[in-house]
Write a protein that holds these residues in place. Sequence first.
Motif, PDB file in Angstrom:
ATOM      1  N   SER A 197      53.318 -19.752 -24.183  1.00 54.50           N
ATOM      2  CA  SER A 197      53.249 -21.065 -23.387  1.00 54.50           C
ATOM      3  C   SER A 197      53.950 -21.037 -21.935  1.00 54.50           C
ATOM      4  CB  SER A 197      54.042 -22.407 -24.267  1.00 54.50           C
ATOM      5  OG  SER A 197      55.043 -22.073 -24.705  1.00 54.50           O
ATOM      6  N   PHE A 198      53.509 -21.753 -20.964  1.00 53.16           N
ATOM      7  CA  PHE A 198      53.719 -21.887 -19.701  1.00 53.16           C
ATOM      8  C   PHE A 198      54.716 -23.054 -19.498  1.00 53.16           C
ATOM      9  CE2 PHE A 198      52.053 -21.612 -14.788  1.00 53.16           C
ATOM     10  CZ  PHE A 198      53.355 -21.474 -14.653  1.00 53.16           C
ATOM     11  N   ASN A 199      56.052 -22.900 -19.637  1.00 60.77           N
ATOM     12  CA  ASN A 199      57.077 -23.670 -19.478  1.00 60.77           C
ATOM     13  C   ASN A 199      58.473 -22.960 -19.826  1.00 60.77           C
ATOM     14  OD1 ASN A 199      56.790 -22.861 -22.420  1.00 60.77           O
ATOM     15  ND2 ASN A 199      57.634 -25.068 -22.934  1.00 60.77           N
ATOM     16  N   ASN A 200      59.309 -23.739 -19.674  1.00 65.15           N
ATOM     17  CA  ASN A 200      60.839 -22.962 -19.828  1.00 65.15           C
ATOM     18  C   ASN A 200      61.209 -23.771 -21.016  1.00 65.15           C
ATOM     19  OD1 ASN A 200      61.912 -25.462 -18.948  1.00 65.15           O
ATOM     20  ND2 ASN A 200      62.912 -24.806 -17.208  1.00 65.15           N
ATOM     21  N   ASN A 201      62.442 -23.544 -21.388  1.00 69.75           N
ATOM     22  CA  ASN A 201      63.049 -24.253 -22.791  1.00 69.75           C
ATOM     23  C   ASN A 201      63.415 -25.781 -22.489  1.00 69.75           C
ATOM     24  OD1 ASN A 201      65.166 -23.801 -20.845  1.00 69.75           O
ATOM     25  ND2 ASN A 201      66.681 -23.513 -22.477  1.00 69.75           N
ATOM     26  N   ALA A 202      63.213 -26.283 -21.501  1.00 67.70           N
ATOM     27  CA  ALA A 202      63.628 -27.602 -21.283  1.00 67.70           C
ATOM     28  C   ALA A 202      62.494 -28.584 -21.095  1.00 67.70           C
ATOM     29  CB  ALA A 202      64.759 -27.813 -19.977  1.00 67.70           C
ATOM     30  N   GLU A 203      61.235 -28.243 -21.201  1.00 63.71           N
ATOM     31  CA  GLU A 203      60.224 -28.846 -20.885  1.00 63.71           C
ATOM     32  C   GLU A 203      58.810 -28.561 -21.858  1.00 63.71           C
ATOM     33  OE1 GLU A 203      58.319 -28.068 -16.923  1.00 63.71           O
ATOM     34  OE2 GLU A 203      58.842 -25.906 -17.245  1.00 63.71           O
ATOM     35  N   PRO A 204      58.026 -29.482 -21.986  1.00 66.80           N
ATOM     36  CA  PRO A 204      56.766 -29.459 -22.573  1.00 66.80           C
ATOM     37  C   PRO A 204      55.930 -28.241 -21.661  1.00 66.80           C
ATOM     38  CG  PRO A 204      56.944 -31.542 -22.303  1.00 66.80           C
ATOM     39  CD  PRO A 204      58.076 -30.777 -21.381  1.00 66.80           C
ATOM     40  N   ILE A 205      54.842 -27.735 -22.268  1.00 66.58           N
ATOM     41  CA  ILE A 205      53.951 -26.866 -21.615  1.00 66.58           C
ATOM     42  C   ILE A 205      53.418 -27.388 -20.208  1.00 66.58           C
ATOM     43  CG2 ILE A 205      51.613 -25.538 -21.546  1.00 66.58           C
ATOM     44  CD1 ILE A 205      52.070 -25.553 -24.663  1.00 66.58           C
ATOM     45  N   VAL A 206      53.351 -26.966 -19.170  1.00 68.75           N
ATOM     46  CA  VAL A 206      52.791 -27.499 -17.912  1.00 68.75           C
ATOM     47  C   VAL A 206      51.409 -28.101 -18.021  1.00 68.75           C
ATOM     48  CG1 VAL A 206      54.309 -26.005 -16.647  1.00 68.75           C
ATOM     49  CG2 VAL A 206      51.845 -25.424 -16.881  1.00 68.75           C
ATOM     50  N   ASP A 207      51.194 -29.157 -17.313  1.00 70.11           N
ATOM     51  CA  ASP A 207      49.950 -29.561 -17.412  1.00 70.11           C
ATOM     52  C   ASP A 207      48.942 -29.636 -16.085  1.00 70.11           C
ATOM     53  OD1 ASP A 207      48.144 -31.274 -19.571  1.00 70.11           O
ATOM     54  OD2 ASP A 207      48.317 -32.512 -17.879  1.00 70.11           O
ATOM     55  N   SER A 208      49.967 -30.281 -15.062  1.00 66.97           N
ATOM     56  CA  SER A 208      49.162 -30.427 -13.669  1.00 66.97           C
ATOM     57  C   SER A 208      49.578 -29.088 -12.890  1.00 66.97           C
ATOM     58  CB  SER A 208      49.809 -31.738 -13.087  1.00 66.97           C
ATOM     59  OG  SER A 208      51.392 -31.237 -12.564  1.00 66.97           O
ATOM     60  N   ILE A 209      48.771 -29.214 -11.705  1.00 69.86           N
ATOM     61  CA  ILE A 209      49.239 -28.065 -10.638  1.00 69.86           C
ATOM     62  C   ILE A 209      50.761 -28.303 -10.292  1.00 69.86           C
ATOM     63  CG2 ILE A 209      48.624 -27.169  -8.636  1.00 69.86           C
ATOM     64  CD1 ILE A 209      45.783 -28.043  -8.939  1.00 69.86           C
ATOM     65  N   ASP A 210      51.251 -29.428 -10.036  1.00 71.36           N
ATOM     66  CA  ASP A 210      52.395 -29.535  -9.616  1.00 71.36           C
ATOM     67  C   ASP A 210      53.543 -29.051 -10.785  1.00 71.36           C
ATOM     68  OD1 ASP A 210      52.068 -30.463  -7.101  1.00 71.36           O
ATOM     69  OD2 ASP A 210      52.248 -32.591  -7.647  1.00 71.36           O
ATOM     70  N   ASP A 211      53.439 -29.312 -12.067  1.00 74.08           N
ATOM     71  CA  ASP A 211      54.030 -28.983 -13.156  1.00 74.08           C
ATOM     72  C   ASP A 211      54.084 -27.341 -13.094  1.00 74.08           C
ATOM     73  OD1 ASP A 211      54.008 -31.515 -14.239  1.00 74.08           O
ATOM     74  OD2 ASP A 211      52.521 -30.986 -15.626  1.00 74.08           O
TER      75      ASP A 211
END
Length: 666
Positions: A524-538
Amino acid sequence: MLVLGLNGGGDTVFDAYFGLSENAYHDTAAVLIQDGNVIAGIEEERLIRIKHTNKIWVSAVRFCLEQANKKLEDIDYIAVYSNEDILNKVLKQQQLNNPALAEVADTHKLFNYLFYREFNYCLKDNQLVFVDHHTTHAATAYYMSGFRDSLVLTIDGLGDELATNVIDVRNKRFDSLLSKPAADSLGLLYWEVIRFLGYSHFDEYKVMGLSPYGCSEIYKEQFRRLYTLLPNGDYSLHRDRVIELFNVLNPRKKDAPFSQVHMDIAAALQEALETIVFHILRHFQQATGHTRLVISGGVGQNSSMNGKILCSGLFEDVFIPSFAGDSGCAYGAAAYVAHQVQPALPFARVAHAYWGTPIHDDEVGDALAAWRTFLHIEKMNNRSERVSDLMIDGAVIGWVQGRSEFGPRALGNRSILADPRVASHKETINAMIKMREGYRPFAPSILEERVRDFFEVPGERDDFPFMSFVLNVKPEWREQLPAITHVDGSARLQTVNKASNPRYWELIDAFGRKTGIPILLNTSFNNNAEPIVDSIDDAVVCFLTSGLDYLVVGDYLVRKKDWQPEDMAGLIVSLPKAAVLLREDRYISQSKRGFSYALVWNYDSARRHALSEVGYKILQAADGEQSVGQLMVMLGFSKAQQVQAWEELSGLWSDRLLVMRPDSKS
């Protein structure tokens, strides 16, 4: 007919008034279906950027309505995953703690209040429908599977006062065969044991990944004391005996290393779970004659257990969605109501869950350009060929395409991708990008038509699109696929179908043509502190604050410039809505008082970050309108204070404890 399914509490992200979040809900989500087909679905966490949020579903509902170009008055039914009587009981219990809740201490009053408060909308008569927790779990897996008749097993921690249900479903008729209360909750047993391993709620999958490193025989008898197998597929748990594990070990401290005893405990726990579940399934398969099984509920996301069930031959076919946990109940509630109201609705196997936020090719260039201070941006002529070459050269890629996936797993549209043949990727991605434990395995994505070439697949099925099963990698391929092969020779695979996800299929195919291995490492595209990215900015924020080599969005290839913390001067800074800034006047010794500063989550006090006075001042002044540089000038920071602030802001940004975005006016 339009049905909106909901899961979530009643509190906004910045308050805790109703208290339902702790009592009834987690993993807030909304799903909109029309005549049985999903139009849109998303977890609230993807939009408000708070993992496992249990707050109200406002952003998710707005998203679903916008995607369908509908208004709430167009919705025929709003389906809530909760038993109405039990939720009324919860509301009355909450009223004892907060008498002001008397005006909304009834489910219909509560939801009328919430919809009017958030949308200025009054619910129509009979528009609101409640569906039992475990019925929604069952409906999620059943209607996704496309099986006309099947045995359904739902297992989780607790929902509507039940923890396990076995259901006989024939032609959309649901008949409960066995129900188990909280005292016999396999989910709660799992949670209570993993606390000894230094883990907590939502960490269960980490322990599943740890279990292959251990030997289940070491503590088998210890775990046999925790349950009794009863006749007719029944069982009872003795959760009061979990405390006896103190005779074996003391609870592991957070960030302490894992020892062999931790691994052996994980292995014994996994075996105990599987023993109980197989006991249930063997009896009810024989009693009902069902040849197909579907599983749902949080425990149903244990892909190691699922793989063993699939390979056992007990059933001809087994189906588990990627969102077997509570977020999936938004789909289950909507699907159940739709098919009950329209019994003639056809249904078939659901091939994918790309129901979330779309990335439109014509908007990518402008969205990335806003970050040009930090990024080199290039538009590619041949996306699959270029990106596959980069991975063959050793690059780790952030990959963002199309609509985001519903549920907790990245299935090729919001993924981190890499060459599965490079053993060091396992360590690199865990440490530098995901920032998590080094033992954690990664999943392979493989072309559906090639799955039998590389994996030991039972039966006749070749489609495993939801990453729900752990299967063995064929022995001759294990050494060649070290980045996705777990210590026991297994992998939690995802098959990719060309019709369901043509861009991801084409990328894997290009990689396969060049290497002979049509497989990619996918996490999954995220680090340990966040949900999976959703938007381009994420995606850009995660890219900038991690060790990823490249970012690919649509046809654009992105590299980082050699940026420094002071380059953030032009970014607008604000606090997440769940953040609370604290300035505490307290004793710092027996005789001396002083001020301390901190940033905390308003509903998770364990997520607390100490601040310097400089950090506190700049966050207190942050209004979401001024840039970091403007705030520093306004506050009159010295050069030394600026250096301190840059370092502190960088860490907070990486931990997603503040929001940084480009100035849209520049």
